[in-house]
Design a protein around this motif. Structure first.
Motif, PDB file in Angstrom:
ATOM      1  N   UNK A 191       0.777  -1.196   0.165  1.00 55.01           N
ATOM      2  CA  UNK A 191      -0.059  -0.041   0.056  1.00 55.01           C
ATOM      3  C   UNK A 191       0.935   1.211  -0.003  1.00 55.01           C
ATOM      4  N   UNK A 192       1.905   1.255   0.757  1.00 56.77           N
ATOM      5  CA  UNK A 192       2.875   2.401   0.612  1.00 56.77           C
ATOM      6  C   UNK A 192       3.308   2.574  -0.971  1.00 56.77           C
ATOM      7  N   UNK A 193       3.734   1.620  -1.303  1.00 55.47           N
ATOM      8  CA  UNK A 193       4.615   1.743  -2.678  1.00 55.47           C
ATOM      9  C   UNK A 193       3.210   2.026  -3.681  1.00 55.47           C
ATOM     10  N   UNK A 194       2.043   1.580  -3.811  1.00 57.39           N
ATOM     11  CA  UNK A 194       1.003   2.032  -4.472  1.00 57.39           C
ATOM     12  C   UNK A 194       0.968   3.676  -4.224  1.00 57.39           C
ATOM     13  N   UNK A 195       0.833   3.961  -3.027  1.00 60.68           N
ATOM     14  CA  UNK A 195       0.510   5.269  -2.557  1.00 60.68           C
ATOM     15  C   UNK A 195       1.533   6.370  -3.195  1.00 60.68           C
ATOM     16  N   UNK A 236     -12.095   0.853   7.270  1.00 55.79           N
ATOM     17  CA  UNK A 236     -11.719   1.906   6.528  1.00 55.79           C
ATOM     18  C   UNK A 236     -10.190   2.354   6.802  1.00 55.79           C
ATOM     19  N   UNK A 237      -9.507   1.262   7.424  1.00 58.57           N
ATOM     20  CA  UNK A 237      -8.030   1.614   7.696  1.00 58.57           C
ATOM     21  C   UNK A 237      -7.078   0.909   6.308  1.00 58.57           C
ATOM     22  N   UNK A 238      -5.930   1.151   6.560  1.00 63.05           N
ATOM     23  CA  UNK A 238      -4.988   0.287   5.804  1.00 63.05           C
ATOM     24  C   UNK A 238      -3.903  -0.373   6.562  1.00 63.05           C
ATOM     25  N   UNK A 239      -3.289  -1.488   6.025  1.00 60.71           N
ATOM     26  CA  UNK A 239      -2.391  -2.084   6.610  1.00 60.71           C
ATOM     27  C   UNK A 239      -1.110  -2.058   5.577  1.00 60.71           C
ATOM     28  N   UNK A 240       0.051  -2.602   5.809  1.00 66.96           N
ATOM     29  CA  UNK A 240       1.091  -2.428   4.888  1.00 66.96           C
ATOM     30  C   UNK A 240       0.803  -3.170   3.397  1.00 66.96           C
ATOM     31  N   UNK A 241      -0.324  -4.420   3.664  1.00 67.20           N
ATOM     32  CA  UNK A 241      -0.727  -5.018   2.456  1.00 67.20           C
ATOM     33  C   UNK A 241      -2.000  -5.178   2.506  1.00 67.20           C
ATOM     34  N   UNK A 242      -2.733  -5.483   1.329  1.00 62.24           N
ATOM     35  CA  UNK A 242      -4.014  -5.762   1.523  1.00 62.24           C
ATOM     36  C   UNK A 242      -4.633  -6.909   2.578  1.00 62.24           C
ATOM     37  N   UNK A 254      -1.929   6.918   2.954  1.00 62.13           N
ATOM     38  CA  UNK A 254      -2.426   6.390   1.723  1.00 62.13           C
ATOM     39  C   UNK A 254      -3.663   7.553   1.665  1.00 62.13           C
ATOM     40  N   UNK A 255      -4.090   8.039   2.631  1.00 61.41           N
ATOM     41  CA  UNK A 255      -5.245   9.097   2.596  1.00 61.41           C
ATOM     42  C   UNK A 255      -4.547  10.316   2.235  1.00 61.41           C
TER      43      UNK A 255
END
Length: 603
Positions: A191-195, A236-242, A254-255
């Motif tokens: 998620x970090x790299x996608x953001x 509504x949260x995110x972790x490192x991966x899905x 991400x937000x």
């Protein structure tokens, strides 16, 4: 009555469905169906690995199949391009199988092999292209420099590593486009790299507007937003991966990227859902987590009562990063604050850059994160005299690239909109050779390089050597990594074809590491038997590539950890197993690797 037609089927093995619709004069309808199997009387099949490493020896398999009831006299050939490697002639009643042992050539684009059958004028065949990878690792060593004033630089290089490439560029945007491409092409997708990729794509789109160039990343922006929405947890949260556990820093990061996209007209319900999650949870957070949430709320203009939380933080924050984060929030919300502490703690580089805090591998309390906050505060205060010096520091720190995707995205987002892309008359001498037109690239066959810059504009200089290390030495300075094979319930050094095998990797961690990646190459003679995605500690996600498996651990504590990769040996031969490596993804100077090995797979 009867209706009919003729059809010519393609020259392959396929099943075809035929549908007939009928209707009589009384409007009664009917449907007829037929199933037709088309096949060739003679078919060639070629089976090869999905890749090879230069120097690998492998038995590729050619198969001839006779679909008729007759015995046929045929000829078979293995070819590499147009070169015949092996021929066979004989009778075939049903099928035959033959092998060809090949040695993978030096790494290039691919090796083209084909297996062809001839029966008189009839011919059939299959062509396969095999990518060839290099043995060992690619390494780069060098420097990146920003010369604003007239200066002379003396650089020394290792003559055994080959020629030195010197690249000089006047336009800062052209320099930073390389970093935008780095974000766009980064191979992993947490998620970090996608953001970070989303942030980079949005900046790339802005840069295209400034320069009038076309932008081809629109579909990638949409894909990144959709991927982030899909990977959002139900709360509504995110972790490192899905599907990973909620991570406050990841959620705010991400937000922030989704907000930047929102400003450009890309909206998603995931943004609102994430803000609601943080709003409901903010009273539970302390110190850095609370600071991150408040800074996000402040930056997106969230209607929120900040004062009670700021008062709580005033009594608990201690580090320079935390104090600057509080200043940032106070300034943005129009609350009392002063710039005095920024001037008190600032430091300078030899080339005139200004920064704060120590260079360290702490996630927050380091010079990059603290200086990013100072840049934002000074920019909001209209202090161009200071923001220019801070941009100088970031460009100096760039070297051959910043440390990770997170830092790259945040630095680019901060400084790219503020850079001066105009070009002023500038002159450079490289070992005495005068250069006045930029960009300029030169290859220097000398161990010493003298760069003399003069003129009005800044010059961005890169001098580096790239070399291939075919047999890298093990490195256990920070992590010790070992691997072995298991087959039929016991350890082995030689694999048997078609029996499931396990590549077991053990990592000894000497100091707790956060956001670690274990990259494990697999031999070309094996395919994945299964691709499980374990969620048991310390592993949070896996990605399976053609030639390697990447295992991600959000936290890797001190001790020994084991990771297992299930493989199926499919081709006999001798194969290279490039070094396995473990590294902290955001501080890759902390790594460990084992030695390069050979793996035998017997028939």
């Amino acid at each position: 009555g009867m209706a009919g037609f003729q059809v010519t089927f393609p020259d392959d093995i396929t099943s075809w469905n035929t549908f007939v619709l009928g209707q009589d004069e009384k409007m009664r309808g009917g449907v007829g169906k037929a199933h037709t199997r088309a096949f060739k009387k003679l078919m060639a099949q070629l089976t090869v690995p999905r890749f090879l490493v230069e120097g690998d020896q492998v038995d590729v398999v050619g198969k001839a199949v006779n679909f008729t009831k007759d015995t046929l006299q045929i000829q078979a050939r293995f070819l590499s391009g147009d070169t015949v490697l092996k021929t066979r002639a004989g009778e075939i009643s049903s099928a035959w199988v033959e092998k060809l042992n090949i040695v993978a050539p030096p790494a290039g684009d691919s090796l083209e092999l084909s297996y062809r059958l001839n029966l008189g004028e009839y011919e059939d065949g299959e062509i396969r292209k095999i990518p060839i990878y290099r043995k060992g690792i690619e390494e780069t060593t060098g420097v990146f420099l920003v010369a604003e004033k007239d200066t002379t630089l003396q650089l020394s290089f290792d003559p055994d590593l080959g020629p030195v490439t010197v690249f000089a560029q006047q336009n800062a945007l052209e320099v930073l486009k390389k970093d935008l491409r780095f974000l766009r092409r980064y191979p992993y997708g947490c998620n970090e790299q996608t953001a970070s990729r989303l942030t980079g794509l949005l900046l790339e789109k802005q840069a295209a507007k400034w320069t009038g160039e076309p932008f081809d990343g629109e579909p990638e922006i949409i894909r990144a937003i959709v991927r982030l929405k899909k990977s959002q947890n139900p709360d509504g949260s995110w972790g490192w991966w899905s599907g990973g556990r909620a991570n406050v820093w990841m959620t705010t990061y991400v937000l922030r990227a989704l907000y930047e996209a929102r400003l450009e007209g890309y909206k998603t319900s995931a943004f609102n859902k994430g803000v609601i999650f943080l709003t409901n949870q903010v009273h539970l957070y302390k110190k850095t987590d609370l600071l991150n949430v408040l800074r996000l709320f402040s930056d997106i203009g969230q209607n929120f009562d900040y004062q009670p939380f700021i008062a709580q933080l005033d009594t608990t924050v201690t580090g320079l990063y935390e104090r600057f984060a509080l200043l940032d929030i106070r300034q943005a919300r129009g609350l009392p604050m002063t710039l005095d502490s920024l001037g008190k703690y600032q430091k300078r580089t030899l080339l005139g850059g200004v920064y704060w805090n120590e260079e360290s591998y702490d996630w927050y309390e380091n010079s990059i994160q603290t200086t990013l906050l100072a840049y934002k505060i000074y920019k909001r205060a209209g202090r161009e005299d200071m923001t220019r010096k801070i941009r100088q520091y970031f460009l100096e720190k760039r070297n051959l690239g910043w440390r990770n995707t997170f830092e790259t995205a945040r630095i680019l987002a901060a400084i790219l909109p503020d850079l001066d892309f105009s070009e002023k008359p500038t002159e450079l001498h490289i070992n005495g050779t005068r250069v006045t037109r930029f960009p300029h690239q030169a290859r220097i066959f000398s161990e010493s390089v003298e760069l003399e810059k003069s003129g009005g504009g800044p010059l961005f200089l890169t001098a580096y050597q790239q070399f291939h290390n075919p047999d890298p030495m093990p490195d256990s300075s920070y992590f010790k990594i070992e691997s072995h094979w298991e087959q039929r319930g016991r350890k082995t050094d030689v694999l048997e074809k078609s029996d499931l095998a396990t590549l077991v990797v053990r990592v000894e961690v000497k100091q707790t590491a956060e956001y670690a990646m274990i990259e494990v190459p697999v031999p070309a003679g094996c395919s994945y038997a299964s691709k499980p995605n374990f969620r048991r500690f310390p592993e949070v996600y896996r990605e399976y590539f053609r030639d390697r498996t990447a295992v991600f651990c959000e936290r890797l504590p001190v001790g020994t950890h084991e990771f297992r990769i299930e493989l199926e040996p499919r081709f006999s031969g001798q194969f290279t197993l490039n070094p396995a490596k473990v590294e902290q993804m955001y501080f890759p100077v902390f790594f460990g690797r084992n030695a390069l090995r050979r793996v035998n797979i017997n028939e």
